[in-house]
Design a protein around this motif. Structure first.
Motif, mmCIF file in Angstrom:
data_model
loop_
_atom_site.group_PDB
_atom_site.id
_atom_site.type_symbol
_atom_site.label_atom_id
_atom_site.label_comp_id
_atom_site.label_asym_id
_atom_site.label_seq_id
_atom_site.Cartn_x
_atom_site.Cartn_y
_atom_site.Cartn_z
ATOM 1 N N CYS A 66 0.831 -1.200 0.000
ATOM 2 C CA CYS A 66 0.000 0.000 0.000
ATOM 3 C C CYS A 66 0.872 1.259 0.000
ATOM 4 N N LEU A 67 1.911 1.262 0.818
ATOM 5 C CA LEU A 67 2.830 2.402 0.858
ATOM 6 C C LEU A 67 3.487 2.618 -0.500
ATOM 7 N N THR A 68 3.910 1.537 -1.135
ATOM 8 C CA THR A 68 4.530 1.628 -2.455
ATOM 9 C C THR A 68 3.558 2.216 -3.479
ATOM 10 N N LEU A 69 2.311 1.772 -3.444
ATOM 11 C CA LEU A 69 1.308 2.308 -4.371
ATOM 12 C C LEU A 69 1.087 3.799 -4.133
ATOM 13 N N ALA A 89 1.305 15.449 -1.257
ATOM 14 C CA ALA A 89 1.402 14.710 0.004
ATOM 15 C C ALA A 89 0.019 14.439 0.587
ATOM 16 N N VAL A 90 -0.798 15.466 0.665
ATOM 17 C CA VAL A 90 -2.141 15.321 1.222
ATOM 18 C C VAL A 90 -2.992 14.396 0.344
ATOM 19 N N ALA A 91 -2.892 14.546 -0.976
ATOM 20 C CA ALA A 91 -3.669 13.700 -1.891
ATOM 21 C C ALA A 91 -3.305 12.228 -1.749
ATOM 22 N N SER A 97 4.280 17.407 5.168
ATOM 23 C CA SER A 97 5.160 17.355 4.006
ATOM 24 C C SER A 97 6.523 16.763 4.372
ATOM 25 N N SER A 98 6.963 16.945 5.613
ATOM 26 C CA SER A 98 8.265 16.387 6.008
ATOM 27 C C SER A 98 8.218 14.860 6.045
ATOM 28 N N HIS A 99 7.137 14.291 6.563
ATOM 29 C CA HIS A 99 7.005 12.831 6.573
ATOM 30 C C HIS A 99 6.901 12.301 5.143
ATOM 31 N N PHE A 100 6.144 12.994 4.309
ATOM 32 C CA PHE A 100 6.031 12.604 2.908
ATOM 33 C C PHE A 100 7.395 12.643 2.218
ATOM 34 N N SER A 101 8.128 13.735 2.408
ATOM 35 C CA SER A 101 9.439 13.875 1.762
ATOM 36 C C SER A 101 10.395 12.782 2.205
ATOM 37 N N LYS A 102 10.388 12.456 3.504
ATOM 38 C CA LYS A 102 11.269 11.394 3.997
ATOM 39 C C LYS A 102 10.877 10.046 3.401
ATOM 40 N N SER A 103 9.578 9.739 3.386
ATOM 41 C CA SER A 103 9.124 8.465 2.808
ATOM 42 C C SER A 103 9.464 8.391 1.322
ATOM 43 N N PHE A 104 9.243 9.483 0.607
ATOM 44 C CA PHE A 104 9.531 9.542 -0.824
ATOM 45 C C PHE A 104 11.023 9.322 -1.073
#
Length: 128
Positions: A66-69, A89-91, A97-104
Motif C-alpha cells: 500500500c505504501l509503495t502504491l 502529500a495530502v492527496a 510534508s516532512s514525513h512525505f518527503s522522507k518516505s519519498f
C-alpha cells in the motif's frame, strides 16, 4: 494480475477470492485504504491468509505494498501535474510534508522536489 484470485488450489478446497477483483468499496481511497481486516472479511479470508499471499506472490506485506502504491501515485502526480508538493502529500494520505518527503526519499532515493525538476527538465522530455 490479481494475486488472490489466481491462486491455485493444489487439491485443496478452492480459495474463495472471486470478490477480490470487484471495485473497491465506497469510502476506500489511495490515501485511506480499507483496513486489512475489512479486506479479509470482504474476500472471506483471514488477515493472516492475506499476509501469506502477499508474501508468496509479491514478496512484501500488505502495508508495504500500500505504501509503495501511494508513493508511486505521488511520483506520478509530481511528474504530471503542477500540484504543490504539500498538495501531492495530502492527496496521497500524508498529513505532513516532512514525513512525505522522507518516505519519498527513502523509497526513490530522491526528494519530491528534485523528482519534479528532473521530470520537467528539457533533457527528460527529449528522452521520452
Amino acid at each position: 494480475m490479481n494475486i488472490l484470485a489466481s491462486r491455485e488450489t493444489n487439491g485443496r478446497r478452492p480459495c474463495r477470492t472471486s470478490r477480490v477483483s470487484e471495485p473497491v468499496p465506497h469510502g476506500a481511497t489511495e490515501a485511506e485504504p480499507l483496513p486489512l481486516e475489512d479486506v479479509a472479511r470482504e474476500v472471506s479470508l483471514s488477515r493472516r491468509q492475506i499476509e501469506r499471499l502477499f508474501a508468496e506472490y509479491l514478496k512484501t506485506t500488505p502495508w508495504q505494498h500500500c505504501l509503495t502504491l501511494r508513493l508511486q501515485k505521488a511520483k506520478q502526480l509530481l511528474e504530471m501535474t503542477n500540484m504543490p508538493v504539500i498538495g501531492v502529500a495530502v492527496a496521497c494520505g500524508y498529513v505532513s510534508s516532512s514525513h512525505f518527503s522522507k518516505s519519498f526519499k527513502d523509497h526513490f532515493q530522491i526528494l519530491p522536489s528534485a523528482a519534479r525538476m528532473a521530470a520537467t527538465s528539457p533533457s527528460s522530455r527529449s528522452a521520452a
